[in-house]
Design a protein around this motif. Structure first.
Motif, mmCIF file in Angstrom:
data_model
loop_
_atom_site.group_PDB
_atom_site.id
_atom_site.type_symbol
_atom_site.label_atom_id
_atom_site.label_comp_id
_atom_site.label_asym_id
_atom_site.label_seq_id
_atom_site.Cartn_x
_atom_site.Cartn_y
_atom_site.Cartn_z
ATOM 1 N N PHE A 310 -64.968 -59.522 48.958
ATOM 2 C CA PHE A 310 -66.402 -59.761 48.771
ATOM 3 C C PHE A 310 -66.939 -60.940 49.588
ATOM 4 O O PHE A 310 -67.947 -60.809 50.271
ATOM 5 N N TYR A 311 -66.254 -62.088 49.508
ATOM 6 C CA TYR A 311 -66.817 -63.312 50.072
ATOM 7 C C TYR A 311 -67.019 -63.228 51.581
ATOM 8 O O TYR A 311 -68.106 -63.493 52.097
ATOM 9 N N TYR A 312 -65.980 -62.841 52.327
ATOM 10 C CA TYR A 312 -66.111 -62.752 53.774
ATOM 11 C C TYR A 312 -67.065 -61.644 54.218
ATOM 12 O O TYR A 312 -67.912 -61.879 55.083
ATOM 13 N N PRO A 313 -66.966 -60.422 53.650
ATOM 14 C CA PRO A 313 -67.925 -59.399 54.065
ATOM 15 C C PRO A 313 -69.373 -59.757 53.765
ATOM 16 O O PRO A 313 -70.281 -59.299 54.463
ATOM 17 N N LEU A 314 -69.618 -60.578 52.732
ATOM 18 C CA LEU A 314 -70.987 -60.974 52.385
ATOM 19 C C LEU A 314 -71.502 -62.136 53.236
ATOM 20 O O LEU A 314 -72.640 -62.563 53.066
ATOM 21 N N GLY A 315 -70.669 -62.630 54.139
ATOM 22 C CA GLY A 315 -71.131 -63.672 55.045
ATOM 23 C C GLY A 315 -70.329 -64.948 55.012
ATOM 24 O O GLY A 315 -70.490 -65.800 55.880
ATOM 25 N N GLY A 316 -69.483 -65.129 53.985
ATOM 26 C CA GLY A 316 -68.633 -66.304 53.925
ATOM 27 C C GLY A 316 -69.405 -67.599 53.904
ATOM 28 O O GLY A 316 -70.475 -67.714 53.291
ATOM 29 N N LYS A 317 -68.887 -68.596 54.604
ATOM 30 C CA LYS A 317 -69.485 -69.915 54.621
ATOM 31 C C LYS A 317 -70.906 -69.901 55.176
ATOM 32 O O LYS A 317 -71.776 -70.642 54.701
ATOM 33 N N GLY A 318 -71.152 -69.052 56.140
ATOM 34 C CA GLY A 318 -72.458 -69.018 56.778
ATOM 35 C C GLY A 318 -73.567 -68.589 55.848
ATOM 36 O O GLY A 318 -74.734 -68.907 56.074
ATOM 37 N N ARG A 319 -73.245 -67.851 54.798
ATOM 38 C CA ARG A 319 -74.229 -67.408 53.800
ATOM 39 C C ARG A 319 -73.717 -67.746 52.404
ATOM 40 O O ARG A 319 -73.702 -66.914 51.504
ATOM 41 N N ALA A 320 -73.286 -68.993 52.243
ATOM 42 C CA ALA A 320 -72.631 -69.408 50.996
ATOM 43 C C ALA A 320 -73.509 -69.195 49.779
ATOM 44 O O ALA A 320 -73.014 -68.834 48.699
#
Length: 423
Positions: A310-320
């Motif tokens: 979930f976290y990386y596909p949803l944008g990771g740090k760039g869209r925390a």
């Protein structure tokens, strides 16, 4: 939507991997099987990714390619898992056949798909996770009906860690497989049989560190039994005050979770003498100093899987501020089946409260870290404002205790009495 399958970023928020030494330590302050140098504090555990520079990476792969296990190594790995697999076959009956088949298929499938894009790996891994979870939940509902919640919970968690450890590599692709040294079907067999994540190393795993792991796990379990003897005389008084009960729950859970470190420890014991390092699912969660520190020690296979799912596909740090809340919301919904299997009630409100609290604190920590944590441009060291370091500890500690209290009472319909075995 091109961002949806972007690769993990290397540094930053709570859920971003940090650079880690390939050496394994068991320092008493962290009580961990994998240690890294943390620029923010003195040391911190990392629960999944192993990063090395290119020169080290080439050297490790040279060692990997030379590693040719004999029949004894295969027998050791199979024997290490035989008690747990036998129990699953006994309890799950015929439904265990497709379940074990999917488990054994997971990492070979990860090798097959390692160079494909995330648009292919992600759906494949999601199907594996959904099928394994569905089979397991159905089996517990049908075949574990007469067992108490402790037996159900241990069986559910053990299989969940095994599922997460295997499916994770499909999500991670070549990058993750290379970090753990899984670059052949031989190694895939050993990784698949381990009920936790393993790393193929350049050196034989030290026996002294194995003993430290044994003492660590044994010490926590022994502590729980001592606590149980003490708490049985004061448990009714403690349960009168929610704050005291929450503290007692966290202490007991911090000890009890080491039960799920036993199968990986047994696997490590049988694989002593080989270049295999097992990553224990749990660290010393009671001594967590921040939300980031907690998630580096709690349920490492599941936490890592959730990040890649979930976290990386949803944008990771760039869209925390999008990826973290949504990740915790999706994580909460994935636990409804846990309560359904264990107590017959999905407990949506309870799980949403647990993960909502933890997600809120994680999001706040990410924002405040970006303001109060500075990075030295010369050597990359991190410096944290002292008052924020203290506030972060208080915030994370309060969230953990609220989540633990809610988990026990609202999600599992249980109490401190039941947790220490008095009911």
């Amino acid at each position: 939507m091109a961002w949806a399958m972007q690769q993990p970023q290397k540094h930053g928020s709570i859920f971003e991997p940090m650079h880690q030494s390939s050496n394994c330590s068991a320092d008493d302050s962290n009580q961990s099987h994998m240690m890294i140098q943390n620029n923010e504090d003195e040391e911190e555990q990392l629960y999944t990714n192993i990063e090395v520079d290119e020169e080290q990476d080439d050297r490790y792969h040279h060692h990997y390619d030379e590693w040719g296990p004999g029949i004894i190594a295969y027998l050791r790995a199979a024997i290490a898992m035989s008690p747990f697999v036998s129990y699953l076959c006994y309890k799950m009956q015929l439904i265990s056949l497709p379940y074990l088949g999917l488990q054994l298929l997971s990492i070979p499938l990860a090798l097959k798909l390692r160079d494909h894009s995330g648009w292919i790996r992600w759906p494949s891994a999601f199907v594996i996770v959904a099928l394994l979870g569905g089979i397991k939940t159905s089996s517990i509902l049908m075949n574990f009906g007469n067992d108490n919640i402790a037996i159900k919970g241990m069986s559910y968690a053990f299989t969940a860690f095994w599922e997460c450890s295997n499916a994770l590599y499909i999500f991670g692709g070549r990058d993750l497989l290379d970090r753990f040294g899984i670059n052949s079907y031989q190694r895939a067999f050993f990784a698949t049989l381990c009920p936790a994540q393993i790393k193929f190393t350049s050196q034989v795993f030290p026996r002294d560190q194995l003993m430290r792991g044994l003492l660590h796990i044994g010490g926590y379990l022994a502590t729980f039994f001592v606590l149980r003897l003490v708490l049985r005389y004061v448990v009714e008084t403690i349960e009168m005050y929610a704050v005291l009960e929450a503290e007692a729950i966290v202490i007991c859970v911090s000890c009890l979770v080491n039960i799920w470190n036993i199968p990986p420890l047994l696997y490590q014991m049988f694989m002593t003498g080989y270049r295999v390092q097992v990553i224990y699912p749990f660290g010393s969660i009671y001594f967590s100093t921040s939300s980031r520190d907690f998630w580096s020690k709690w349920s490492r296979p599941a936490s890592s899987l959730i990040r890649h799912m979930f976290y990386y596909p949803l944008g990771g740090k760039g869209r925390a501020f999008l990826s973290i809340p949504l990740m915790f919301l999706l994580n909460a919904s994935s636990h409804y089946s846990v309560s359904e299997a264990l107590v017959g009630d999905k407990s949506e409100v309870g799980w949403n409260t647990v993960f909502g609290t933890l997600g809120l604190v994680a999001t706040i920590e990410v924002y405040c870290d970006s303001v109060f944590v500075s990075i030295n441009a010369d050597d990359g060291t991190r410096s944290t404002n002292k008052w924020w370091k203290r506030a972060r500890f208080v915030l994370a500690s309060a969230a953990l205790r609220l989540a633990a209290y809610t988990l026990l009472h609202k999600c599992l319909n249980s109490s401190l009495h039941s947790l220490i075995g008095l009911q």
